[in-house]
Write a protein that holds these residues in place. Structure first.
Motif, PDB file in Angstrom:
ATOM      1  N   LYS A  24       0.828  -1.208   0.000  1.00 14.28           N
ATOM      2  CA  LYS A  24       0.000   0.000   0.000  1.00 14.28           C
ATOM      3  C   LYS A  24       0.856   1.249   0.000  1.00 14.28           C
ATOM      4  O   LYS A  24       0.531   2.245  -0.670  1.00 14.28           O
ATOM      5  CB  LYS A  24      -0.932   0.010   1.208  1.00 14.28           C
ATOM      6  CG  LYS A  24      -1.907   1.194   1.240  1.00 14.28           C
ATOM      7  CD  LYS A  24      -2.842   1.118   2.418  1.00 14.28           C
ATOM      8  CE  LYS A  24      -3.910   2.207   2.332  1.00 14.28           C
ATOM      9  NZ  LYS A  24      -3.329   3.578   2.272  1.00 14.28           N
TER      10      LYS A  24
ATOM     11  N   HIS B 115       2.021   1.742  -3.536  1.00 13.07           N
ATOM     12  CA  HIS B 115       0.902   2.211  -4.357  1.00 13.07           C
ATOM     13  C   HIS B 115       0.617   3.680  -4.079  1.00 13.07           C
ATOM     14  O   HIS B 115       0.444   4.488  -4.996  1.00 13.07           O
ATOM     15  CB  HIS B 115      -0.350   1.379  -4.084  1.00 13.07           C
ATOM     16  CG  HIS B 115      -1.590   2.003  -4.653  1.00 13.07           C
ATOM     17  ND1 HIS B 115      -2.379   2.875  -3.921  1.00 13.07           N
ATOM     18  CD2 HIS B 115      -2.167   1.904  -5.875  1.00 13.07           C
ATOM     19  CE1 HIS B 115      -3.382   3.291  -4.677  1.00 13.07           C
ATOM     20  NE2 HIS B 115      -3.269   2.718  -5.867  1.00 13.07           N
ATOM     21  N   ASP B 116       0.552   4.038  -2.794  1.00  9.24           N
ATOM     22  CA  ASP B 116       0.215   5.415  -2.439  1.00  9.24           C
ATOM     23  C   ASP B 116       1.329   6.370  -2.850  1.00  9.24           C
ATOM     24  O   ASP B 116       1.064   7.530  -3.188  1.00  9.24           O
ATOM     25  CB  ASP B 116      -0.044   5.513  -0.938  1.00  9.24           C
ATOM     26  CG  ASP B 116      -1.315   4.782  -0.510  1.00  9.24           C
ATOM     27  OD1 ASP B 116      -2.076   4.344  -1.398  1.00  9.24           O
ATOM     28  OD2 ASP B 116      -1.535   4.640   0.712  1.00  9.24           O
TER      29      ASP B 116
END
Length: 440
Positions: A328, A331-332
Motif C-alpha cells: 500500500k 501504491h500510495d
C-alpha cells in the motif's frame, strides 16, 4: 528462465532512502502492454481513429506488410509497428498530456508468468510499456561461451542464462508485446554491478561491445538455441533498439557515448531524477528514475519497486504481517507522484519495476492497481520510453525549455492557457513551490 534468476544483493537502505542508488536487477518473468492511451481535453492530438476525449481509444493497427526475414530468421521486417501514436506539436495555450511510463528491467517470461500477465493488463488498459530485455535471456546455458562480457571471463553472467523452454516463452511474450504497441529495449546482458568489474567501471568501448552483444543475442537466437522452427520476432532489432537501462543504474557517464554511437535516442539509467521535464545528455534523452514520495516517511526514494523494498524490509522475504502495508505504501507513493505531476507541471512520470514476487507480490499489485487507476484518466497517456522520445522530439524546443522552468509539482501560476500561449516564462512560472524533503 525457470529459476535462473538470483536475488540481487541488497543496497544500503539509508542510501536508497536518499534516492542515491538503486538495484536495477534482472527481473524474471513478466508482462507487457498494449498501446498508448488516447487523448482527452488538454492532451496531445488524437491518435489513429481516436477522437478528442476518447481517452481509451487505441491507435489503429498498421496495414499488412510482406514479411522479410533477417539474418538467420531470428527476426523479421514485418512493417511499421502496430498501435503507434502520431504526435504533433502542442498548440498555443494547450496543456501537455500527462505521459506515464511503466518499464520492466530484465524482462522475460518464467514460471511466475508475470510478463504475460502484465502484457494483458497493458492491453486491457491501453498502456504501452517498455520491456528492457536482458540479452542472455535468449541465450541457452550450453552456449554461454558465446558471451564475452567486459572485465569478466567468457561465459560469465551474474544472472545466469536461460533454458530453451524459457527462451520459447520469452519470445512469445516479446512478439505479442511488440505487436500490441510496446517497446523492446535492452537491460544489456550479464548484469554486473559494483566496483569489481561492474558496469560502472566500463569504458565506452566496453559498453559498445556489450550493446553489440545484446543486439546480437536477439538477432541470432535461432543459431544460438537451435530453436529454428519457432516464428521470428516481428521486428528488425537494429532499428527497434533505441534505448536501455543499465544494471543497478551504474555507468551512465561512459554508456552515453556508446549509446549515441549505437543510435540510441534515450537512456533510462540515471538515478535521483526529479519530476521535472527531461533534457538531453549529448543529444540523448535522459529519462531517469525519479524521486517520489514514501507516504508516512520524511524522505523520497526512486520510482522503482526495489527501492521501496529496500526501505521497508531490506529483504525480498520480509515479515508477512507487514507485506500488505508495504504494498500500500508503494501504491500510495506512485499515486502521490502521479497526482503532483498531473495537477502540477505535467512532467512525464517514469516508473521502473521487475517481474518479481518480492514480499509476497505486493509490489506487483501496487503497479497493476496504478495502471488501472491512471491510464484511463482524461489527458493521460501510458506510453513507452520510445514514445516519450517521439513526443518530445515533436515539440518546439522553446516550449520544452519553458516547461523545464516548472519545479516539481508546480502548476503554471497563470494557468496553462497563459503559460503555453507565449507569455515569458519568468512572468508565469512563479507560484508556490513544492519543497522536497532533505534526503541527502
Amino acid at each position: 528462465m525457470h529459476s535462473l534468476r538470483k536475488a540481487p544483493a541488497l543496497l544500503a537502505v539509508a542510501a536508497l532512502a536518499a534516492g542515491a542508488v538503486a538495484c536495477s536487477a534482472a527481473g524474471g518473468s513478466g508482462s507487457g502492454t498494449g498501446s498508448a492511451a488516447g487523448s482527452g481535453p488538454g492532451a496531445a492530438p488524437a491518435v489513429g481513429r481516436a477522437e478528442p476525449g476518447n481517452a481509451g481509444t487505441r491507435p489503429e493497427a498498421a496495414a499488412p506488410h510482406a514479411v522479410r526475414l533477417i539474418g538467420d530468421g531470428s527476426t523479421a521486417d514485418t512493417g511499421p509497428q502496430p498501435h503507434q501514436p502520431v504526435f504533433t506539436r502542442l498548440k498555443p495555450g494547450e496543456r501537455p498530456p500527462q505521459l506515464v511510463v511503466f518499464s520492466w528491467d530484465g524482462a522475460g517470461e518464467d514460471s511466475q508468468k508475470l510478463f504475460s500477465h502484465f502484457r494483458e493488463v497493458g492491453e486491457r488498459y491501453n498502456a504501452a510499456m517498455t520491456y528492457f530485455l536482458s540479452g542472455v535471456y535468449l541465450l541457452p546455458g550450453d552456449h554461454k561461451d558465446v558471451y564475452a562480457p567486459p572485465k569478466h571471463p567468457r561465459g560469465a553472467s551474474d544472472i545466469g542464462f536461460n533454458d530453451r523452454q524459457g527462451i520459447t516463452d520469452t519470445l512469445r511474450e516479446l512478439r505479442l508485446a511488440w505487436q500490441n504497441g510496446s517497446e523492446i529495449g535492452t537491460h544489456f546482458n550479464g548484469h554486473f554491478c559494483g566496483p569489481n568489474g561492474g558496469v560502472g567501471t566500463w569504458s565506452s568501448d566496453e559498453w559498445s561491445s556489450e550493446i553489440q552483444q545484446a543486439e546480437g543475442f536477439v538477432k541470432n537466437w535461432k543459431t544460438n538455441s537451435g530453436l529454428t522452427k519457432l516464428d521470428p520476432l516481428p521486428f528488425d532489432y537494429s532499428k527497434e533498439l533505441v534505448g536501455g537501462r543499465a544494471p543497478c543504474l551504474e555507468g551512465q557517464h561512459n554508456l552515453i557515448p556508446a549509446a549515441k554511437a549505437a543510435g540510441f535516442r534515450y537512456d533510462a539509467s540515471s538515478i535521483g531524477g526529479r519530476q521535472t521535464w527531461p533534457s538531453k545528455i549529448d543529444g540523448v534523452w535522459d529519462f531517469p528514475l525519479q524521486d517520489i514520495p514514501v507516504p508516512g516517511r520524511a524522505f523520497e526514494t526512486l520510482s522503482m519497486d526495489y527501492n521501496f523494498l529496500a526501505n521497508q524490509s531490506g529483504t525480498v522475504h520480509g515479515d508477512p504481517a507487514k507485506q500488505a502495508a508495504w504494498g500500500k505504501q508503494m501504491h500510495d507513493g506512485l499515486a502521490a507522484a502521479f497526482e503532483r505531476a498531473y495537477n502540477g507541471n505535467r512532467a512525464p512520470l517514469f516508473i521502473g519495476d521487475h517481474f518479481e514476487s518480492w514480499n509476497g507480490g505486493v509490489y506487483m499489485k501496487a503497479v497493476e492497481d496504478t495502471v488501472k487507476e491512471v491510464c484511463g484518466k482524461e489527458g493521460v497517456r501510458c506510453v513507452s520510453f520510445k514514445q516519450v522520445a517521439d513526443w518530445m522530439d515533436a515539440q518546439d524546443p522553446a516550449v520544452l525549455a519553458r516547461l523545464r522552468t516548472l519545479d516539481v509539482g508546480q502548476a503554471p501560476k497563470g494557468g496553462w492557457n497563459t503559460f503555453m500561449g507565449g507569455a515569458p516564462a519568468a512572468a508565469t512560472a512563479g507560484g508556490p513551490e513544492r519543497i522536497r524533503p532533505a534526503v541527502r
